[in-house]
Design a protein around this motif. Sequence first.
Motif, mmCIF file in Angstrom:
data_model
loop_
_atom_site.group_PDB
_atom_site.id
_atom_site.type_symbol
_atom_site.label_atom_id
_atom_site.label_comp_id
_atom_site.label_asym_id
_atom_site.label_seq_id
_atom_site.Cartn_x
_atom_site.Cartn_y
_atom_site.Cartn_z
ATOM 1 N N GLU A 139 13.813 29.123 -13.716
ATOM 2 C CA GLU A 139 13.577 28.285 -12.532
ATOM 3 C C GLU A 139 14.176 26.910 -12.769
ATOM 4 O O GLU A 139 13.915 26.281 -13.793
ATOM 5 C CB GLU A 139 12.067 28.196 -12.260
ATOM 6 C CG GLU A 139 11.647 27.126 -11.283
ATOM 7 C CD GLU A 139 12.297 27.251 -9.904
ATOM 8 O OE1 GLU A 139 12.273 28.341 -9.316
ATOM 9 O OE2 GLU A 139 12.838 26.230 -9.406
ATOM 10 N N ASP A 147 14.825 35.874 0.520
ATOM 11 C CA ASP A 147 15.722 35.184 1.454
ATOM 12 C C ASP A 147 17.189 35.374 1.100
ATOM 13 O O ASP A 147 18.059 35.196 1.948
ATOM 14 C CB ASP A 147 15.407 33.680 1.480
ATOM 15 C CG ASP A 147 14.287 33.342 2.448
ATOM 16 O OD1 ASP A 147 13.490 34.242 2.780
ATOM 17 O OD2 ASP A 147 14.191 32.171 2.882
ATOM 18 N N ARG A 157 1.522 26.281 1.127
ATOM 19 C CA ARG A 157 2.478 27.070 0.341
ATOM 20 C C ARG A 157 2.311 26.805 -1.164
ATOM 21 O O ARG A 157 2.312 27.748 -1.967
ATOM 22 C CB ARG A 157 3.901 26.747 0.827
ATOM 23 C CG ARG A 157 5.034 27.064 -0.135
ATOM 24 C CD ARG A 157 5.346 28.535 -0.157
ATOM 25 N NE ARG A 157 6.232 28.849 -1.251
ATOM 26 C CZ ARG A 157 7.389 29.480 -1.130
ATOM 27 N NH1 ARG A 157 7.802 29.892 0.047
ATOM 28 N NH2 ARG A 157 8.131 29.740 -2.181
#
Length: 456
Positions: free
Chosen positions: A34, A317, A114
């Motif tokens: 990440e 996505d 979120r």
Amino acid sequence: MYIGKQAVVIGAGIGGLAAARSLVGRFEKIVVLERDILPEAVEPRAGIPQGRHPHVILPGGMESLSQLWEGFTETLRAAGAKESDFGSQTYYHFPGQQALPFRKLGIRFFKCTRPLIENTVRNLVKKEQDVIILDGHRVTEIVPTQDGNAVRAVCCETRDGKEEIYEAELVIDASNRGELTLEFLRSTGRSTPEETVIGVNLNYATAVLEFEERDTPEFHAMLAMPNAPESSRMGLILAREDNYMFAALGGRSGDAPPIDWPDYLDFARSLVTDSLYKILATGKPRGKIVQYGFTENRRRHFERCANWPRGLVPLGDTICRFNPVYGQGMTAAVKEAVMLRDLLKSRQHDAQPLTDLFEALMAEANPMLDNIWALSAIPDLAYPDARGERPANLQEALEFNVAVHRAAFLDADVHTLLFQVIALLKPGAALQDEAVAERIKRLAAEFQATHNGAER
Ligand SMILES: Cc1cc2nc3c(=O)[nH]c(=O)nc-3n(C[C@H](O)[C@H](O)[C@H](O)COP(=O)(O)OP(=O)(O)OC[C@H]3O[C@@H](n4cnc5c(N)ncnc54)[C@H](O)[C@@H]3O)c2cc1C
């Protein structure tokens, strides 16, 4: 039995984390890379700019997360998410009719920010012995084998400028934008995928609201859908895990919601109902109103690419991004992760379990993506300036949608079915069933005869 030594997941967003879980027990080691430094606290971060805006995890997504982690709903509730039935505590305003009545539909609906969803999922992934999350690691390249037929490794750059390389038999690209996958395809002489696009030019503006105790809304969500095609203005109020509520206003093309509070309120006054405005007017924004521009729904047809490389799996996505108004993206990503888990399980004794894995995943995921795409494409294409290919029956489909909303007002069964479809628990085709569609049309005619339709 392991099918490989090491898999790498690019991105510790919602798709990446769910995918990491789906690989547990199939690879000896799973490395999640990440680029952000991941916060311990529940707070937005740079790599997820959308995380400052309301994010609902639809009941269909909760169902999938519970398939990945038994007891996930209890974990999210314990973390602070607010729970209600989807049909109560939720005001749904469709144009030309009053809000749907509160009814118990038997669909559990969770509301929180979120960052809370992501933190909860991340904490579960951190408990997995075979998974390691390396933050501050920006992936720069997916490296092919010498013959270009498969993935071999992933290169990344750390925050202090060091280059690191991680060998991988499987690479999940859950980076959202998917540039790394596209670059891999180009660099190995393949063509990039065809895309289907619906240009929506949506502008979002989100405020975090605080209320005096006496004004604190008792409901959890209020949604005002736009009166298409005359107006694209829509609005949402949504509960969070803390004492605040989200407000989000949206408009298309030039009609962007303002970020100055008095003008923001004025915009809210022009929605299909003034209920939202009345609530906003009793609240006070905390901090700045933040904006987000969303240009287009985009689906990459990777499955049409010839000679797909072994071990490369785009997800979330990277494959398909949907208009955020319908709150479907995280659910789609998590559903794909569950499909991946089940596929790997079914292939664990195969001699070549990774051969055609992505093709098999897409064969399963495509009907799910077709469904979600159709649910958002029809209302999105109602606007003459929306870019994209219109289905021949667009007008008929739009009229049927209105009929469903009218019928749901009158009838608890249609209300339940509609919300199961919106929640991604059932496919949209369930509303098209001949007997159901007949009933919807009859109820819509009854509505027309007995209601004047107007609401403010
Ligand atoms: C305004 C807005 C509102 C939305 N509201 C909702 C909603 O209500 N409900 C819903 O379900 N969906 C919603 N969505 C959609 C949802 O945010 C996405 O569908 C979802 O996050 C996709 O998951 P993902 O894992 O593919 O990507 P993401 O969750 O975006 O994660 C991608 C991760 O990859 C990391 N990354 C990127 N590049 C690299 C790199 N080179 N190296 C390492 N790491 C990298 C990023 O930092 C990030 O952590 C909304 C979207 C927007 C824009």
